[in-house]
Every structure is written in structure tokens, then in C-alpha cells.
Design a protein around this motif. Sequence first.
Motif, mmCIF file in Angstrom:
data_model
loop_
_atom_site.group_PDB
_atom_site.id
_atom_site.type_symbol
_atom_site.label_atom_id
_atom_site.label_comp_id
_atom_site.label_asym_id
_atom_site.label_seq_id
_atom_site.Cartn_x
_atom_site.Cartn_y
_atom_site.Cartn_z
ATOM 1 N N ARG A 22 0.811 -1.212 0.000
ATOM 2 C CA ARG A 22 0.000 0.000 0.000
ATOM 3 C C ARG A 22 0.849 1.269 0.000
ATOM 4 O O ARG A 22 0.390 2.326 -0.446
ATOM 5 N N ASN A 23 2.049 1.228 0.524
ATOM 6 C CA ASN A 23 2.968 2.379 0.492
ATOM 7 C C ASN A 23 4.178 2.029 -0.368
ATOM 8 O O ASN A 23 5.326 2.159 0.044
ATOM 9 N N ARG B 264 5.720 3.292 -3.033
ATOM 10 C CA ARG B 264 6.764 4.263 -3.375
ATOM 11 C C ARG B 264 7.740 4.470 -2.214
ATOM 12 O O ARG B 264 8.953 4.500 -2.407
ATOM 13 N N ALA B 265 7.220 4.610 -1.024
ATOM 14 C CA ALA B 265 8.095 4.804 0.131
ATOM 15 C C ALA B 265 8.903 3.546 0.414
ATOM 16 O O ALA B 265 10.111 3.618 0.694
ATOM 17 N N TRP B 266 8.248 2.378 0.355
ATOM 18 C CA TRP B 266 8.955 1.132 0.653
ATOM 19 C C TRP B 266 9.985 0.820 -0.428
ATOM 20 O O TRP B 266 11.091 0.361 -0.135
ATOM 21 N N ALA C 107 0.456 6.626 -7.271
ATOM 22 C CA ALA C 107 -0.017 6.461 -5.894
ATOM 23 C C ALA C 107 -1.525 6.626 -5.828
ATOM 24 O O ALA C 107 -2.105 7.484 -6.499
ATOM 25 N N ASP D 186 -4.698 4.465 -0.471
ATOM 26 C CA ASP D 186 -3.696 3.629 0.195
ATOM 27 C C ASP D 186 -3.187 4.256 1.489
ATOM 28 O O ASP D 186 -2.527 3.590 2.288
ATOM 29 N N GLU D 187 -3.417 5.545 1.688
ATOM 30 C CA GLU D 187 -2.972 6.199 2.907
ATOM 31 C C GLU D 187 -3.974 5.961 4.022
ATOM 32 O O GLU D 187 -5.190 5.987 3.785
ATOM 33 N N LEU E 206 9.688 3.411 9.343
ATOM 34 C CA LEU E 206 8.889 3.261 8.135
ATOM 35 C C LEU E 206 8.270 1.871 8.102
ATOM 36 O O LEU E 206 8.981 0.861 8.135
ATOM 37 N N ARG F 34 3.399 -1.679 4.580
ATOM 38 C CA ARG F 34 1.946 -1.842 4.662
ATOM 39 C C ARG F 34 1.533 -2.678 3.463
ATOM 40 O O ARG F 34 1.634 -2.238 2.321
ATOM 41 N N THR G 189 -5.172 -4.794 5.468
ATOM 42 C CA THR G 189 -3.855 -4.170 5.346
ATOM 43 C C THR G 189 -3.055 -4.457 6.607
ATOM 44 O O THR G 189 -3.434 -4.028 7.709
ATOM 45 N N SER H 17 0.571 -4.243 8.746
ATOM 46 C CA SER H 17 1.681 -3.306 8.886
ATOM 47 C C SER H 17 2.821 -3.959 9.646
ATOM 48 O O SER H 17 2.615 -4.583 10.694
#
Length: 268
Positions: free
Chosen positions: A161-162, A164-166, A201, A205-206, A216, A219, A226, A228
Motif C-alpha cells: 500500500r505504500n 513508493r516509500a517502501w 499512488a 492507500d494512505e 517506516l 503496509r 492491510t 503493517s
Amino acid sequence: MTTHPSTAERGVGPLLRAWREQRRVSQLELALRADSSARHISFVETGRSRPSEEMVLRLAEHLDVPVRERNVLLLAAGYAPRYPETPLDDPALGALREGIERLIGGYEPYPALVVDALYNVVAANRGIMTLVDGVAASLLEPPLNAMRLALHPRGLAPRIRNLRAWRGHLLEQMERQIALHRSEQLRALYEEVAAYPVPDADPADEPAEPVPYFALPLRIEHEGRTLSFISSISTFNTPMDVTVAELAIETLLPADPATVKHLQELMS
């Protein structure tokens, strides 16, 4: 993992200088750490002085040179490699394998896996296998690679779900390893996974409300929920074998009560 084929032919001096410059350590600082002199370090780096085997290992230790690359330094200086590279399935590493299996098995129902220097999975518990259920069969064929599994469009990426960050976290981790090990194979893997397409994105998803994570989280969607996780990576202290030095144990710590409950229900 492999280094450039001409590495050992360059001589130990240029190799040591390259490691020193990469670590941003002056000749004087290295000399003080290694109980030597800046003059001697300079002579070694320019080839005017041949370091003893003990000095090569001492300098490598103070420059935090990986075990595999210490063998390269020794060869370049005219000495035999000090550290063996024992296959993980060798009987000599039986106690290590048993300990690893016991460790990651005891972590269930939470996910845990062990990877080598190229992020190939050498062991995984049932928690990991539960998460990868449903990914493309081709990605689960040996050698199963953790980076491909996480970032490939037919792997876990669509369910993260995250993403781009992961993804940014994983690529930064690989960049640090490339700088440390100078592996062409690792760089090739990095270029491969970095080129995988990344979907736009999705605001959905947030989380509806910010969650005070202390690191970080990963998710990831599983069976409509979801989950985490917070990732933790462990390595072996003072390894005396190349294979052991390059193993990393990654555990995924549940980051919220809902994840704990779901995993416990799956394993019950």
C-alpha cells in the motif's frame, strides 16, 4: 558475489587507497588507528613498501572492509586468503543452519527470512510463505530473490500500500550495500529492480488517520486486510567465513494490534 576481475592484479596499495578514500579516512587517521605511521601508509599505497599479512588485515579491519574483500586484499599483497567460503549446505555449517531454522521458526507467526549478499532467500518461515501466497510462480522458483519478490509487478508490489516509500527504502538499502561490497552482480540486480514500473499512488492507500509509527512500515494487503510491519535486519558478529559474513536475517515486527491478531488467526 564477485568483484572486478582485475581487482587482485592492481596491487594491494591502490586497493587500500581506494577503500581509505571511500571511507573518507586520511592517511594520518588510518595510521593512528592501525598503530602505524602516515609515512608507512603512504609507502604501502604507492607500492614502495609491501605490507605484512598482519598489516593488511589490520588496515582492512580499521577500514571496515567486508570479509570477501579482505581475501582480495590478501591475494593482491601476495598472501593466501584467510577466510573460507563454505557452502551453506556443507556439513560444517550444520549447526548454523539448525540455529537459523530454529530462530526464524520461533518467530512465527510473524514473518522472517534469511538472505545472502544478493538478496537470494536461503531460509524463510511460514509467516513469509503466507505473505507471498498468490505471487507469480516464476518469482518463486529458485533462487527466490527478496528484491524481485518485493518490487516486481507480478510479485508483492501491487499489494504494498505504500509502495513508493517502501521501494525507496529498499533501493537505498541496496545502494549502501553496493558501496560497501562493490559487487557487479548486486549492481545488476539494483538496475533490474529499479527499472520495474511503479503505478501512480492511490490516495486510498494512505491510512485515514496518521499512525505514530516509530519506523517506516511495510503496509501490505493480505486477504482484504492491510497488515503493517516494521523491518529489522541482523547479521553475525565477527564472522570468519565469507558465506556467514554475507547472511542477513530479516524479521518483520507487527506494527499494530490488528496485524498481530490476523497473523495469529492464520497460524492457529
